[in-house]
Scaffold this active site. Structure first.
Site, PDB file in Angstrom:
ATOM      1  N   GLY A 123       0.843  -1.191   0.000  1.00  0.00           N
ATOM      2  CA  GLY A 123       0.000   0.000   0.000  1.00  0.00           C
ATOM      3  C   GLY A 123       0.876   1.238   0.000  1.00  0.00           C
ATOM      4  N   HIS A 166      -4.096   1.198   7.938  1.00  0.00           N
ATOM      5  CA  HIS A 166      -2.777   1.844   7.875  1.00  0.00           C
ATOM      6  C   HIS A 166      -2.777   2.977   6.843  1.00  0.00           C
ATOM      7  CE1 HIS A 166       1.773   1.544   7.990  1.00  0.00           C
ATOM      8  NE2 HIS A 166       1.568   2.257   6.897  1.00  0.00           N
ATOM      9  N   GLU A 167      -3.312   2.685   5.654  1.00  0.00           N
ATOM     10  CA  GLU A 167      -3.304   3.695   4.583  1.00  0.00           C
ATOM     11  C   GLU A 167      -4.281   4.828   4.890  1.00  0.00           C
ATOM     12  OE1 GLU A 167      -0.887   3.562   2.629  1.00  0.00           O
ATOM     13  OE2 GLU A 167      -0.360   1.486   3.115  1.00  0.00           O
ATOM     14  N   HIS A 194      -2.754   7.317   7.101  1.00  0.00           N
ATOM     15  CA  HIS A 194      -1.826   8.234   6.410  1.00  0.00           C
ATOM     16  C   HIS A 194      -2.555   9.492   5.935  1.00  0.00           C
ATOM     17  CE1 HIS A 194       2.121   6.442   6.202  1.00  0.00           C
ATOM     18  NE2 HIS A 194       1.682   5.289   5.729  1.00  0.00           N
ATOM     19  N   CYS A 232       6.098   0.275   7.561  1.00  0.00           N
ATOM     20  CA  CYS A 232       5.676   1.421   6.752  1.00  0.00           C
ATOM     21  C   CYS A 232       6.856   1.897   5.910  1.00  0.00           C
ATOM     22  CB  CYS A 232       5.197   2.551   7.660  1.00  0.00           C
ATOM     23  SG  CYS A 232       4.664   4.016   6.740  1.00  0.00           S
ATOM     24  N   LEU A 233       6.606   2.174   4.653  1.00  0.00           N
ATOM     25  CA  LEU A 233       7.661   2.629   3.746  1.00  0.00           C
ATOM     26  C   LEU A 233       8.200   3.993   4.172  1.00  0.00           C
ATOM     27  CD1 LEU A 233       6.002   1.581   0.362  1.00  0.00           C
ATOM     28  CD2 LEU A 233       7.850   0.393   1.555  1.00  0.00           C
ATOM     29  N   GLN A 268       2.851  10.027   1.270  1.00  0.00           N
ATOM     30  CA  GLN A 268       4.166   9.380   1.329  1.00  0.00           C
ATOM     31  C   GLN A 268       5.072   9.767   0.163  1.00  0.00           C
ATOM     32  OE1 GLN A 268       2.398   5.239   2.211  1.00  0.00           O
ATOM     33  NE2 GLN A 268       4.352   5.284   3.291  1.00  0.00           N
TER      34      GLN A 268
HETATM   35 NI    NI Z   1       2.736   3.500   5.733  1.00  0.00          NI
END
Ligand code: NI
Length: 185
Positions: A44, A138-139, A142, A96-97, A49
């Site tokens: 995701g 999670h997304e 964000h 998380c990226l 991000q």
């Molecule tokens: Ni993330």
């Protein structure tokens, strides 16, 4: 493809703006987001991000049977089931990226109902459970300026703080490029 910004970048910590026009620049953004997610690789990715403060995220996570589930959610709403009260364990470890290379356990709802618009502006609903429901939560976070590490309980919150200090994160200016920088989440 775009660089992925790291914890501390302003776009990650503010409430993202709703999409108002489903134009070509939105299609370009979505294409960039899929490319960046695939290269990371991740399951995701939310627009903040890549430094874009818009309520858009992409996801790619197959069912247990291997059926692909890949799409984009624009201006989403998310309904979730009650979160079970228990100790988090290794099966709850999330990454998380934008906090690359680390994973920490976090309790999430087992089920979620996503209501969103697709890239053409058409409304759709998606019922999610298990890890797919976790990805949605999670997304969705964000888009409201919440990174999963903000939700960690002791002692994991302190562990994440330590990593942040060690890496000089927590202030604007850090990012990494999938396929170029050797990092993973
Ligand atoms: Ni993330």
């Amino acid at each position: 493809m775009r660089p992925i910004v790291i914890y501390g970048d302003d776009a990650l910590h503010e409430v993202a703006h709703p999409v108002t026009t489903f134009d070509q620049s939105l299609q370009d953004l979505i294409e960039d987001m899929f490319e960046t997610m695939d290269a990371a690789p991740g399951v995701g990715l939310a627009a903040p991000q890549i430094g874009v403060s818009l309520r858009v995220f992409v996801y790619d996570y197959p069912t247990d049977e291997g059926t692909p589930r890949r799409g984009v959610a624009i201006n989403p709403e998310l309904l979730i089931s009650p979160i079970e009260v228990r100790e988090p364990d290794a099966a709850d470890e999330e990454g998380c990226l934008s906090f690359p290379g680390e994973r920490y356990p976090l309790l999430r709802a087992d089920r979620a109902l996503l209501r969103a618009r697709d890239e053409r502006g058409a409304a759709f609903e998606l019922e999610c459970d298990g890890w797919f429901a976790r990805i949605m939560q999670h997304e969705f976070d964000h888009l409201n300026g919440i990174i999963y590490v903000d939700r960690l309980e002791a002692p994991f919150d302190r562990a994440a703080d330590k990593v942040m200090r060690r890496n000089g994160w927590g202030k604007p200016g850090s990012s990494w490029m999938p396929g170029v920088d050797d990092l993973d989440a």
